[in-house]
Design an enzyme around this catalytic site. Structure first.
Site, PDB file in Angstrom:
ATOM      1  CG  LEU A   1      -0.622  -8.264  -6.779  1.00  0.00           C
ATOM      2  CD1 LEU A   1      -0.281  -9.083  -5.316  1.00  0.00           C
ATOM      3  CD2 LEU A   1       0.581  -7.760  -7.876  1.00  0.00           C
TER       4      LEU A   1
ATOM      5  N   GLY B   1       0.940  -1.305  -0.093  1.00  0.00           N
ATOM      6  CA  GLY B   1       0.151   0.178   0.213  1.00  0.00           C
ATOM      7  C   GLY B   1       0.986   0.948  -0.233  1.00  0.00           C
TER       8      GLY B   1
ATOM      9  CG  ASN C   1      -2.434  -0.990 -13.067  1.00  0.00           C
ATOM     10  OD1 ASN C   1      -2.482  -1.586 -11.761  1.00  0.00           O
ATOM     11  ND2 ASN C   1      -1.421  -1.976 -13.825  1.00  0.00           N
TER      12      ASN C   1
ATOM     13  CG  ASP D   1       1.021  -5.432 -16.875  1.00  0.00           C
ATOM     14  OD1 ASP D   1       0.669  -5.743 -16.894  1.00  0.00           O
ATOM     15  OD2 ASP D   1      -0.249  -4.668 -16.106  1.00  0.00           O
TER      16      ASP D   1
ATOM     17  CG  HIS E   1       3.896  -2.829 -14.853  1.00  0.00           C
ATOM     18  ND1 HIS E   1       3.028  -3.430 -14.936  1.00  0.00           N
ATOM     19  CD2 HIS E   1       4.744  -2.932 -16.217  1.00  0.00           C
ATOM     20  CE1 HIS E   1       3.787  -4.852 -15.192  1.00  0.00           C
ATOM     21  NE2 HIS E   1       4.919  -3.989 -15.807  1.00  0.00           N
TER      22      HIS E   1
ATOM     23  CG  ASN F   1       2.064   2.884  -5.942  1.00  0.00           C
ATOM     24  OD1 ASN F   1       2.318   3.978  -6.390  1.00  0.00           O
ATOM     25  ND2 ASN F   1       2.460   1.485  -5.849  1.00  0.00           N
TER      26      ASN F   1
HETATM   27  C1  GRF Z   1       4.511  -1.952  -6.693  1.00  0.00           C
HETATM   28  O1  GRF Z   1       5.071  -2.506  -7.349  1.00  0.00           O
HETATM   29  C2  GRF Z   1       3.782  -1.215  -7.827  1.00  0.00           C
HETATM   30  O2  GRF Z   1       3.880  -1.034  -8.938  1.00  0.00           O
HETATM   31  C3  GRF Z   1       2.946  -2.479  -8.246  1.00  0.00           C
HETATM   32  O3  GRF Z   1       2.841  -2.886  -7.027  1.00  0.00           O
HETATM   33  C4  GRF Z   1       3.503  -3.206  -6.155  1.00  0.00           C
HETATM   34  C5  GRF Z   1       3.373  -2.293  -5.017  1.00  0.00           C
HETATM   35  O4  GRF Z   1       2.580  -1.539  -4.991  1.00  0.00           O
HETATM   36  N1  GRF Z   1       1.766  -2.383  -9.026  1.00  0.00           N
HETATM   37  P1  GRF Z   1       2.058  -1.102  -3.100  1.00  0.00           P
HETATM   38  O5  GRF Z   1       3.121  -0.616  -2.582  1.00  0.00           O
HETATM   39  O6  GRF Z   1       1.002  -1.786  -2.711  1.00  0.00           O
HETATM   40  O7  GRF Z   1       0.823   0.337  -3.413  1.00  0.00           O
END
Ligand code: GRF
Length: 200
Positions: A84, A12, A101, A144, A103, A14
């Protein structure tokens, strides 16, 4: 108020970047709900910030319908932030060009089915790529493969492993995801087919 739903599966970071940007007043958006497809630390981050959370197990039948039932009707944007699971057609069609999204590579390289998290960085290093980076894109029916909004490139160093590369890239993931949400909330991103235009 510009309302977003954030879909998560992991740490989490992001989501945390989005929450911090809202707290600082940089993002004038409301996180209406955080939905996880498994138990994950991102859910704790949401709860600690009094954000409504749901867990819809990725293995549950009618996964998409359950998510659609939870998503608020007046939603402006869905943000997949470390999410995911693959969203089905029902959601993609209902929220066309309203799902983004992040990536952790420069798509279309090192993307597609099964390419997520540390696996991406391992492949980049194994391949011997000299640059990697991150991509924010709209989600469409191709994993993607949706129209690209922003990309940011970072160098791959000889002594990198997947952790050091992931750390370097994640700094820019957090900036890109926040900036993309900000511009979309200000109606400054226009999409025409695969072409995405940023209005100044
Ligand atoms: C990150 O590498 C993001 O790019 C991918 O999931 C990973 C973990 O993201 N989509 P987060 O720390 O859970 O936001």
């Amino acid at each position: 108020m510009f309302r977003i739903a954030v879909l998560v599966s992991g740490n989490g970071t992001n989501l945390a970047a989005i929450i911090d940007a809202i707290k600082k007043g940089y993002l004038n958006v409301e996180i209406s709900v955080v939905i996880a497809d498994r138990d994950c630390y991102a859910l704790k981050r949401a709860k600690d910030n009094n954000i409504k959370t749901y867990l819809v197990d990725r293995k549950s039948s009618n996964f998409d319908e359950k998510i659609l039932d939870i998503l608020p009707k007046n939603l402006d944007l869905i943000v997949c932030a470390g999410f995911l699971s693959i969203l089905g057609e029902k959601i993609i069609n209902k929220f066309k060009n309203k799902i983004i999204n992040i990536h952790p590579a420069l798509l279309p390289s090192f993307g597609g089915k099964g390419m997520y998290g540390a696996k991406v960085h391992k492949k980049v290093i194994e391949y011997g790529s000299k640059i990697s980076g991150c991509t924010v894109h709209f989600i469409d029916e191709n994993i993607d493969g949706g129209p690209i909004i922003f990309q940011y490139a970072v160098p791959v160093f000889e002594d990198d492993d997947e952790n050091s590369l992931s750390e370097r890239i994640s700094i820019f993931e957090h900036q890109l995801i926040v900036e993309t949400i900000r511009l979309i909330s200000l109606n400054k991103i226009k999409i025409n087919g695969r072409k995405v235009k940023i209005l100044e």
